[in-house]
Design an enzyme around this catalytic site. Structure first.
Site, short mmCIF file in Angstrom:
data_model
loop_
_atom_site.label_atom_id
_atom_site.label_comp_id
_atom_site.label_asym_id
_atom_site.label_seq_id
_atom_site.Cartn_x
_atom_site.Cartn_y
_atom_site.Cartn_z
N SER A 1 38.73 64.07 57.42
CA SER A 1 39.45 65.16 58.10
C SER A 1 39.25 66.48 57.36
O SER A 1 39.09 67.52 57.99
CB SER A 1 40.95 64.84 58.17
OG SER A 1 41.16 63.66 58.89
N GLU B 1 30.59 68.64 70.40
CA GLU B 1 30.82 67.23 70.07
C GLU B 1 32.14 66.75 70.69
O GLU B 1 32.24 65.64 71.19
CB GLU B 1 30.85 67.07 68.54
CG GLU B 1 31.16 65.64 68.11
CD GLU B 1 30.84 65.35 66.65
OE1 GLU B 1 30.34 66.25 65.94
OE2 GLU B 1 31.09 64.22 66.21
N ARG B 2 33.14 67.61 70.67
CA ARG B 2 34.45 67.20 71.20
C ARG B 2 34.45 67.14 72.71
O ARG B 2 35.13 66.29 73.32
CB ARG B 2 35.53 68.12 70.62
CG ARG B 2 35.70 67.79 69.15
CD ARG B 2 36.53 68.70 68.33
NE ARG B 2 36.50 68.19 66.95
CZ ARG B 2 36.73 68.90 65.86
NH1 ARG B 2 37.03 70.18 65.96
NH2 ARG B 2 36.67 68.34 64.67
N ARG C 1 43.98 39.24 92.34
CA ARG C 1 44.77 38.29 91.55
C ARG C 1 46.17 38.17 92.16
O ARG C 1 46.83 39.19 92.40
CB ARG C 1 44.88 38.79 90.11
CG ARG C 1 45.80 37.98 89.24
CD ARG C 1 45.17 36.69 88.83
NE ARG C 1 46.02 35.96 87.88
CZ ARG C 1 45.72 34.76 87.41
NH1 ARG C 1 44.62 34.13 87.81
NH2 ARG C 1 46.51 34.19 86.53
C1 LIG Z 1 33.18 54.07 64.57
C2 LIG Z 1 33.13 55.38 63.83
C3 LIG Z 1 31.99 56.18 63.94
C4 LIG Z 1 31.91 57.39 63.23
N1 LIG Z 1 30.75 58.12 63.26
C5 LIG Z 1 30.61 59.19 62.41
C6 LIG Z 1 29.35 59.84 62.27
O1 LIG Z 1 28.36 59.50 62.94
N2 LIG Z 1 29.26 60.86 61.36
C7 LIG Z 1 30.31 61.27 60.61
O2 LIG Z 1 30.16 62.18 59.80
N3 LIG Z 1 31.53 60.66 60.72
C8 LIG Z 1 31.69 59.62 61.58
N4 LIG Z 1 32.90 58.98 61.69
C9 LIG Z 1 33.99 59.41 60.82
C10 LIG Z 1 35.16 60.05 61.55
O3 LIG Z 1 34.82 61.31 62.06
C11 LIG Z 1 36.35 60.07 60.56
O4 LIG Z 1 36.78 58.71 60.43
C12 LIG Z 1 37.48 60.96 60.99
O5 LIG Z 1 37.09 62.31 60.94
C13 LIG Z 1 38.74 60.77 60.11
O6 LIG Z 1 38.41 60.83 58.76
P1 LIG Z 1 38.94 59.65 57.79
O7 LIG Z 1 38.57 58.36 58.41
O8 LIG Z 1 38.42 59.92 56.43
O9 LIG Z 1 40.51 59.75 57.81
P2 LIG Z 1 41.41 60.67 56.85
O10 LIG Z 1 40.88 62.04 56.84
O11 LIG Z 1 41.59 59.97 55.55
O12 LIG Z 1 42.80 60.65 57.64
C14 LIG Z 1 43.68 59.52 57.58
C15 LIG Z 1 44.87 59.81 58.48
O13 LIG Z 1 45.55 60.97 58.02
C16 LIG Z 1 45.67 61.89 59.10
N5 LIG Z 1 45.58 63.27 58.60
C17 LIG Z 1 44.64 63.82 57.80
N6 LIG Z 1 44.88 65.11 57.62
C18 LIG Z 1 45.99 65.42 58.36
C19 LIG Z 1 46.74 66.60 58.60
N7 LIG Z 1 46.38 67.78 58.08
N8 LIG Z 1 47.84 66.53 59.40
C20 LIG Z 1 48.22 65.34 59.95
N9 LIG Z 1 47.54 64.18 59.75
C21 LIG Z 1 46.44 64.24 58.98
C22 LIG Z 1 44.53 61.59 60.04
O14 LIG Z 1 44.81 62.08 61.33
C23 LIG Z 1 44.48 60.07 59.95
O15 LIG Z 1 45.44 59.53 60.81
C24 LIG Z 1 33.02 57.81 62.42
C25 LIG Z 1 34.16 57.01 62.38
C26 LIG Z 1 34.23 55.82 63.04
C27 LIG Z 1 35.46 54.97 62.91
#
Ligand SMILES: Cc1cc2nc3c(=O)[nH]c(=O)nc-3n(C[C@H](O)[C@H](O)[C@H](O)COP(=O)(O)OP(=O)(O)OC[C@H]3O[C@@H](n4cnc5c(N)ncnc54)[C@H](O)[C@@H]3O)c2cc1C
Length: 381
Positions: A134, A244-245, A270
Site C-alpha cells: 500500500s 489499471e484501476r 432448481r
Molecule cells: C493475486 C495478487 C496479484 C497481485 N499482482 C501484483 C502485481 O502483478 N504487481 C504488483 O506490484 N503487485 C501485485 N499484487 C500486490 C497488491 O497490489 C498488494 O497486495 C496490495 O497493494 C496491498 O499491499 P499489501 O498486500 O502489502 O498489504 P498492506 O499494504 O500490508 O496492507 C495490509 C492491510 O492494511 C490496510 N492498510 C494499509 N494502509 C492503510 C491505510 N493508510 N489506511 C487504512 N488501511 C490501510 C490495507 O488496506 C490492508 O487491508 C498482487 C496481489 C495479489 C494478492
C-alpha cells in the site's frame, strides 16, 4: 454492451475474443489451473489474434488501437470466463504496455515490442514488496549506479505472471530523497544473472495465474534497460494507476455479470417446496437488487471509460470505480453462492471458483481502504 459506447468494430473484436475463450481457453482451463500457469501457446495464439498488442504501434507489430474501448472489450470477455485470465493477460496487455510503449526509446521499442505483441515475450510488473504494497513510496528495492548501468538488489512479491515473465518492469529506489524524485523504473529480463524467482504462490483462487516472488541479488541492469528518466518512477506509476484501476473495474463487473447470469438460470430451474427457488420473494428481491447494483455500477464505469478514452479520467474517479465495483462484485458472488446452496460450496462448481477468484479484487491494485483514502483526501478530509 451499450450501443452508444461500443461500435461495430468493438463488437467484431468482442466476437473474436469470445471465440478465443471458447476454443482455446475453456478446453485447456483445468490443466492451466493444475499446472498453475497459462501455456505459452495460448499467449502466442492471443498475440496472433491481436489481443496483446492493442497499445503497441503498428510498426512494432501491434494493433495501435488508440482506443481503450478495445481493451475494455478484451477484459470483459476474459473476466466473464475467469478473473485470473483477465488479470494475467490484462497485466501484460494493458498495465505493462503503457510503460513499454510510452516511456521507451526507439531502440527499446524495437527490442521488446514485437515479442510483447506476439506473445513471445510475457511481461509482469513489480511494485509490491514483502514488507508492504500500500505504501508504494516506501519501497526498499535499490538500484545503484555503476559504470555499465545499475546494480539491482531487493525483492518483489505477489507478482502476476512473475514466474514465467520474460520482461519485468521493476520499480526501484535510485536516490535518497522523496519518493517522487528517488524511484526509477527498469526492465529486468529473464536470464540476467542474480534474477531469481520463488515458487508459484499458493493462492485461494485464480489458480491459472502464476503469481510469484522475485529476487534481485546484484543484478547488473544495463543503462539501456532504464525506462524513461531517472527519478521519475513514482510519477510514472501514479500517472498509470487510473488505467489499471479502470481495468479492474471493467473486469470486476463483467465477472459478476457472468456469475449472475449463471445463477439466474439456476434460480429458474432448481426447485424447493415444489417451486423454482427464484420464485420465492426473498430470492426474487435479492436477484433484483443484484441486477440493479450491477446496472448502476456499469453506468458509472462506462462513464469512466468515456473519460479515459478522452484522456480525462481522474485518479479519484478511477479509485471510486475500483473499490465500488470490487464491493459489488464480491456481494454478487457471495449471494450467488448462497443461492446455489450446498452445490455452491463445492470446488467443482463454477460459482465457488468465481467466489474464490473474486476475493482478491478488494485487495490488489490498491486496496479498498487505500481507494477510500484517495477519495477522502479529495473531499478535503
Ligand atoms: C493475486 C495478487 C496479484 C497481485 N499482482 C501484483 C502485481 O502483478 N504487481 C504488483 O506490484 N503487485 C501485485 N499484487 C500486490 C497488491 O497490489 C498488494 O497486495 C496490495 O497493494 C496491498 O499491499 P499489501 O498486500 O502489502 O498489504 P498492506 O499494504 O500490508 O496492507 C495490509 C492491510 O492494511 C490496510 N492498510 C494499509 N494502509 C492503510 C491505510 N493508510 N489506511 C487504512 N488501511 C490501510 C490495507 O488496506 C490492508 O487491508 C498482487 C496481489 C495479489 C494478492
Amino acid at each position: 454492451m451499450t450501443k452508444s459506447l461500443y461500435g461495430r468494430e468493438h463488437l467484431d473484436f468482442q466476437d473474436s475474443v469470445r471465440a478465443f475463450v471458447e476454443t482455446e481457453v475453456a478446453p485447456n482451463y483445468a490443466r492451466y489451473c493444475t499446472q498453475r500457469f497459462i501455456d505459452r501457446e495460448t499467449w502466442l495464439k492471443a498475440g496472433s489474434l491481436g489481443m496483446l498488442g492493442l497499445h503497441v504501434p503498428d510498426r512494432f507489430g501491434g494493433g495501435e488501437a488508440g482506443d481503450w474501448r478495445f481493451t475494455a472489450v478484451l477484459l470483459r470477455e476474459l473476466a466473464r470466463f475467469s478473473a485470473g485470465f483477465s488479470s494475467s493477460f490484462g497485466i501484460h496487455a494493458d498495465i505493462v504496455a503503457p510503460y513499454l510503449c510510452d516511456l521507451t526509446t526507439d531502440e527499446q521499442r524495437a527490442r521488446w515490442l514485437p515479442g510483447f505483441a506476439s506473445g513471445e515475450l510475457i511481461s509482469a510488473i513489480g511494485m509490491t514488496e514483502p514488507r508492504g504494497g500500500s505504501d508504494l513510496a516506501n519501497l526498499a528495492t535499490r538500484a545503484e549506479r555503476t559504470d555499465a548501468g545499475w546494480l539491482l538488489n531487493g525483492s518483489k512479491t505477489f507478482i502476476t505472471n512473475g514466474g514465467r515473465a520474460d520482461l519485468v518492469v521493476v520499480a526501484a529506489r535510485t536516490g535518497d530523497g522523496r519518493a517522487s524524485s528517488s524511484i526509477s523504473m527498469f526492465v529486468v529480463e529473464a536470464g540476467m544473472a542474480g534474477f531469481e524467482r520463488g515458487s508459484v504462490l499458493d493462492k485461494i483462487g485464480q489458480a491459472e495465474s502464476d503469481t510469484s516472488e522475485l529476487y534481485f541479488a546484484d543484478v547488473e541492469v544495463p543503462e539501456a534497460n532504464l525506462l524513461g528518466e531517472v527519478g521519475r518512477g513514482f510519477v510514472y506509476m501514479m500517472e498509470r494507476l487510473p488505467q489499471e484501476r479502470l481495468n479492474c473495474a471493467v473486469s470486476n463487473l463483467a465477472n459478476a455479470r457472468g456469475v449472475l447470469d449463471e445463477t439466474l438460470v439456476y434460480a429458474r430451474t432448481r426447485e424447493a417446496f415444489g417451486t423454482p427457488i427464484g420464485s420465492f420473494q426473498h430470492n426474487r428481491f435479492l436477484l433484483a437488487e443484484l441486477a440493479t447494483a450491477l446496472d448502476v455500477a456499469d453506468s458509472f464505469v462506462e462513464d469512466c471509460v468515456v473519460d479515459h478514452v478522452a484522456g480525462e479520467l481522474s485518479p479519484v474517479k478511477a479509485a471510486k470505480a475500483k473499490w465500488w465495483t470490487a464491493q459489488v462484485q464480491n456481494d454478487v458472488l457471495d449471494a450467488c453462492l448462497q443461492l446455489h446452496g450446498g452445490y455452491g460450496y463445492m470446488r467443482e462448481s463454477s460459482v465457488a471458483r468465481h467466489w474464490m477468484d473474486g476475493r482478491v479484487t478488494k485487495i490488489w491494485a490498491g486496496t479498498n481502504e487505500i481507494m477510500k483514502e484517495i477519495i477522502g483526501r479529495d473531499l478535503g478530509l
